[in-house]
Design a protein around this motif. Sequence first.
Motif, PDB file in Angstrom:
ATOM      1  N   PRO A 309       0.813  -1.227   0.000  1.00  0.00           N
ATOM      2  CA  PRO A 309       0.000   0.000   0.000  1.00  0.00           C
ATOM      3  C   PRO A 309       0.836   1.261   0.000  1.00  0.00           C
ATOM      4  O   PRO A 309       0.378   2.312  -0.449  1.00  0.00           O
ATOM      5  CB  PRO A 309      -0.804  -0.120   1.311  1.00  0.00           C
ATOM      6  CG  PRO A 309       0.026  -1.020   2.180  1.00  0.00           C
ATOM      7  CD  PRO A 309       0.642  -2.004   1.239  1.00  0.00           C
ATOM      8  N   GLU A 310       2.074   1.162   0.456  1.00  0.00           N
ATOM      9  CA  GLU A 310       2.943   2.340   0.489  1.00  0.00           C
ATOM     10  C   GLU A 310       3.296   2.828  -0.912  1.00  0.00           C
ATOM     11  O   GLU A 310       3.734   3.971  -1.089  1.00  0.00           O
ATOM     12  CB  GLU A 310       4.226   2.048   1.279  1.00  0.00           C
ATOM     13  CG  GLU A 310       5.261   1.178   0.577  1.00  0.00           C
ATOM     14  CD  GLU A 310       4.991  -0.320   0.638  1.00  0.00           C
ATOM     15  OE1 GLU A 310       5.911  -1.110   0.347  1.00  0.00           O
ATOM     16  OE2 GLU A 310       3.846  -0.707   0.971  1.00  0.00           O
ATOM     17  N   ASP A 311       3.085   1.960  -1.938  1.00  0.00           N
ATOM     18  CA  ASP A 311       3.414   2.339  -3.306  1.00  0.00           C
ATOM     19  C   ASP A 311       2.239   2.977  -4.057  1.00  0.00           C
ATOM     20  O   ASP A 311       2.419   3.504  -5.150  1.00  0.00           O
ATOM     21  CB  ASP A 311       3.895   1.116  -4.094  1.00  0.00           C
ATOM     22  CG  ASP A 311       5.255   0.615  -3.622  1.00  0.00           C
ATOM     23  OD1 ASP A 311       5.986   1.419  -3.007  1.00  0.00           O
ATOM     24  OD2 ASP A 311       5.564  -0.565  -3.838  1.00  0.00           O
ATOM     25  N   ILE A 312       1.036   2.909  -3.497  1.00  0.00           N
ATOM     26  CA  ILE A 312      -0.128   3.511  -4.147  1.00  0.00           C
ATOM     27  C   ILE A 312       0.026   5.031  -4.165  1.00  0.00           C
ATOM     28  O   ILE A 312       0.492   5.637  -3.190  1.00  0.00           O
ATOM     29  CB  ILE A 312      -1.433   3.136  -3.419  1.00  0.00           C
ATOM     30  CG1 ILE A 312      -1.616   1.616  -3.387  1.00  0.00           C
ATOM     31  CG2 ILE A 312      -2.635   3.797  -4.079  1.00  0.00           C
ATOM     32  CD1 ILE A 312      -1.891   0.972  -4.705  1.00  0.00           C
ATOM     33  N   ASP A 313      -0.344   5.656  -5.270  1.00  0.00           N
ATOM     34  CA  ASP A 313      -0.241   7.105  -5.401  1.00  0.00           C
ATOM     35  C   ASP A 313      -0.918   7.811  -4.220  1.00  0.00           C
ATOM     36  O   ASP A 313      -2.055   7.493  -3.856  1.00  0.00           O
ATOM     37  CB  ASP A 313      -0.903   7.538  -6.714  1.00  0.00           C
ATOM     38  CG  ASP A 313      -0.919   9.045  -6.889  1.00  0.00           C
ATOM     39  OD1 ASP A 313       0.143   9.622  -7.174  1.00  0.00           O
ATOM     40  OD2 ASP A 313      -2.005   9.633  -6.732  1.00  0.00           O
ATOM     41  N   GLY A 314      -0.216   8.773  -3.630  1.00  0.00           N
ATOM     42  CA  GLY A 314      -0.704   9.440  -2.430  1.00  0.00           C
ATOM     43  C   GLY A 314      -2.014  10.166  -2.624  1.00  0.00           C
ATOM     44  O   GLY A 314      -2.884  10.162  -1.729  1.00  0.00           O
ATOM     45  N   ASP A 315      -2.207  10.812  -3.773  1.00  0.00           N
ATOM     46  CA  ASP A 315      -3.451  11.532  -4.022  1.00  0.00           C
ATOM     47  C   ASP A 315      -4.643  10.583  -4.121  1.00  0.00           C
ATOM     48  O   ASP A 315      -5.759  10.927  -3.727  1.00  0.00           O
ATOM     49  CB  ASP A 315      -3.344  12.358  -5.307  1.00  0.00           C
ATOM     50  CG  ASP A 315      -2.420  13.556  -5.156  1.00  0.00           C
ATOM     51  OD1 ASP A 315      -2.227  13.995  -4.006  1.00  0.00           O
ATOM     52  OD2 ASP A 315      -1.889  14.033  -6.164  1.00  0.00           O
ATOM     53  N   ILE A 316      -4.408   9.389  -4.644  1.00  0.00           N
ATOM     54  CA  ILE A 316      -5.475   8.387  -4.720  1.00  0.00           C
ATOM     55  C   ILE A 316      -5.802   7.867  -3.320  1.00  0.00           C
ATOM     56  O   ILE A 316      -6.974   7.731  -2.952  1.00  0.00           O
ATOM     57  CB  ILE A 316      -5.067   7.243  -5.662  1.00  0.00           C
ATOM     58  CG1 ILE A 316      -4.955   7.757  -7.097  1.00  0.00           C
ATOM     59  CG2 ILE A 316      -6.062   6.093  -5.594  1.00  0.00           C
ATOM     60  CD1 ILE A 316      -4.422   6.749  -8.090  1.00  0.00           C
ATOM     61  N   VAL A 332       6.479  -1.365   6.363  1.00  0.00           N
ATOM     62  CA  VAL A 332       5.394  -0.901   5.499  1.00  0.00           C
ATOM     63  C   VAL A 332       4.420  -0.048   6.300  1.00  0.00           C
ATOM     64  O   VAL A 332       3.977   1.015   5.845  1.00  0.00           O
ATOM     65  CB  VAL A 332       4.669  -2.098   4.851  1.00  0.00           C
ATOM     66  CG1 VAL A 332       3.423  -1.626   4.090  1.00  0.00           C
ATOM     67  CG2 VAL A 332       5.607  -2.845   3.910  1.00  0.00           C
ATOM     68  N   VAL A 333       4.082  -0.500   7.491  1.00  0.00           N
ATOM     69  CA  VAL A 333       3.142   0.223   8.347  1.00  0.00           C
ATOM     70  C   VAL A 333       3.577   1.671   8.534  1.00  0.00           C
ATOM     71  O   VAL A 333       2.770   2.603   8.505  1.00  0.00           O
ATOM     72  CB  VAL A 333       2.997  -0.479   9.718  1.00  0.00           C
ATOM     73  CG1 VAL A 333       2.186   0.380  10.688  1.00  0.00           C
ATOM     74  CG2 VAL A 333       2.337  -1.847   9.546  1.00  0.00           C
ATOM     75  N   GLN A 334       4.867   1.877   8.698  1.00  0.00           N
ATOM     76  CA  GLN A 334       5.400   3.224   8.947  1.00  0.00           C
ATOM     77  C   GLN A 334       5.205   4.157   7.764  1.00  0.00           C
ATOM     78  O   GLN A 334       5.239   5.382   7.921  1.00  0.00           O
ATOM     79  CB  GLN A 334       6.886   3.127   9.296  1.00  0.00           C
ATOM     80  CG  GLN A 334       7.159   2.378  10.600  1.00  0.00           C
ATOM     81  CD  GLN A 334       8.637   2.112  10.827  1.00  0.00           C
ATOM     82  OE1 GLN A 334       9.479   2.418   9.972  1.00  0.00           O
ATOM     83  NE2 GLN A 334       8.980   1.542  11.971  1.00  0.00           N
ATOM     84  N   LYS A 335       4.978   3.585   6.574  1.00  0.00           N
ATOM     85  CA  LYS A 335       4.860   4.397   5.364  1.00  0.00           C
ATOM     86  C   LYS A 335       3.416   4.605   4.912  1.00  0.00           C
ATOM     87  O   LYS A 335       3.188   5.279   3.911  1.00  0.00           O
ATOM     88  CB  LYS A 335       5.647   3.737   4.217  1.00  0.00           C
ATOM     89  CG  LYS A 335       7.133   3.579   4.492  1.00  0.00           C
ATOM     90  CD  LYS A 335       7.809   2.823   3.354  1.00  0.00           C
ATOM     91  CE  LYS A 335       9.278   2.595   3.625  1.00  0.00           C
ATOM     92  NZ  LYS A 335       9.913   1.798   2.545  1.00  0.00           N
ATOM     93  N   VAL A 336       2.453   4.027   5.627  1.00  0.00           N
ATOM     94  CA  VAL A 336       1.050   4.100   5.209  1.00  0.00           C
ATOM     95  C   VAL A 336       0.302   5.092   6.092  1.00  0.00           C
ATOM     96  O   VAL A 336       0.077   4.829   7.280  1.00  0.00           O
ATOM     97  CB  VAL A 336       0.383   2.712   5.279  1.00  0.00           C
ATOM     98  CG1 VAL A 336      -1.074   2.796   4.839  1.00  0.00           C
ATOM     99  CG2 VAL A 336       1.133   1.714   4.406  1.00  0.00           C
ATOM    100  N   PRO A 337      -0.087   6.244   5.546  1.00  0.00           N
ATOM    101  CA  PRO A 337      -0.704   7.286   6.371  1.00  0.00           C
ATOM    102  C   PRO A 337      -2.081   6.913   6.908  1.00  0.00           C
ATOM    103  O   PRO A 337      -2.538   7.507   7.885  1.00  0.00           O
ATOM    104  CB  PRO A 337      -0.799   8.489   5.416  1.00  0.00           C
ATOM    105  CG  PRO A 337      -0.760   7.909   4.044  1.00  0.00           C
ATOM    106  CD  PRO A 337       0.095   6.689   4.144  1.00  0.00           C
ATOM    107  N   SER A 338      -2.757   5.937   6.292  1.00  0.00           N
ATOM    108  CA  SER A 338      -4.110   5.598   6.722  1.00  0.00           C
ATOM    109  C   SER A 338      -4.146   4.635   7.908  1.00  0.00           C
ATOM    110  O   SER A 338      -5.227   4.303   8.401  1.00  0.00           O
ATOM    111  CB  SER A 338      -4.898   4.995   5.554  1.00  0.00           C
ATOM    112  OG  SER A 338      -4.219   3.884   5.000  1.00  0.00           O
ATOM    113  N   VAL A 339      -2.982   4.172   8.377  1.00  0.00           N
ATOM    114  CA  VAL A 339      -2.965   3.320   9.568  1.00  0.00           C
ATOM    115  C   VAL A 339      -3.483   4.122  10.752  1.00  0.00           C
ATOM    116  O   VAL A 339      -2.958   5.188  11.071  1.00  0.00           O
ATOM    117  CB  VAL A 339      -1.542   2.798   9.855  1.00  0.00           C
ATOM    118  CG1 VAL A 339      -1.502   2.082  11.202  1.00  0.00           C
ATOM    119  CG2 VAL A 339      -1.084   1.861   8.737  1.00  0.00           C
TER     120      VAL A 339
END
Length: 379
Positions: A309-316, A332-339
């Motif tokens: 999920p960290e690779d998905i475009d941020g705007d999307i 990965v968790v550290q890079k996913v803002p929606s956690v």
Amino acid sequence: MFRHTLVAGSTGKGKTHFTKNLLRQYATDKRYPIENHDTGDTEHSRLNIVILDPENEYSEMRNGNPELADKSGLVERLQRQGIEVGGIDSLQTFVPEIGRTNAPSTGESRNLTIPFSLVEDRPQLLMPYKPTEVTRGALENCISAYFDQTDDPSYAGFIRFLDTNADSESQLRQRYSIGEKTWEAINRRVTDDAYEDVFDHGTNPLPEISNALFREGQVSVIPTSHLHGAKEELTVLSILSYIIDNKIDDYDVDEHVKDTPLLVAVDEAHNYVSSPDTLRESYIVERARDAVKQGRKDKLGLFMITQNPEDIDGDILKQTNTNVLLGLREEVVQKVPSVPRGYEKDIANFGKGQAVVKAPDVEAVEVVGLPYCLTQHSN
């Protein structure tokens, strides 16, 4: 649903099992209001679910899970709770027919052809690189000129068209001032085995079978397990761009796409809507950004399934309303803002089927998925 969903989890954490159970709940006779693009009248139509399936796992959903029959009273108990159980009768599989590949075994299916005609409005499909402005402009002019002079476009026809204009004094090259180096760059870029294998194979061009593919109340599975590398990318991005363009644009659109509520599930979504490196990727990401902004209005839901999920475009990701996060690696968790706050350490230790569900303005909820799949799931 039309405000988009992310299902993320590392390999072995139950991502596909969880997704099948969730998608099964959408395959019902429920009707959604949608504005007819031609008349402006509000109609009520059933959902069409389109699944892009890179591992050939979702065609199984036409069948029920035989293991549930051995569990006394379980199916009845689930149904009393409003849970949809069993195979999906209205599921159809559409296999892209691509040169020099062996189609996967999916049971009953129809072939799907990716026609070169899609390139007329999407010249970026021929640009899996970052061309100079001069090369891009020249190639777009060549594509436009080719489509202007034919009623039966094909990739082979486009290559012949370029061959007939190889002379620097040709009318085409003179009209657009295409010099020798630029001409060589164009020919080098468009002469590719992937184009030859993807475009125009078979007898079911996408626009001509859209009434069968984008049919209300149907689950349409498009397996791509027989494709790899450039062939897979071009095939999937051609299909995605066709759906998004016809769904969110207003002029000269495919009515079967435009006037049908759509949920598009993309497995391994990080391969298609990540930060773009090429012009083709930039095009689809920009269109996907438009789609997630307009999805609620146009009745288009994007359902992304990924282990990265960290690779998905941020705007999307910012426009993705519902996040289902299964077990993920700590880095990965550290890079996913929606956690959600407070779950950063827990998610890395989640067991199989364990997840946290988060949506804006709603408190995060930790759940454990059902230990059995509501449809067939062999893998």
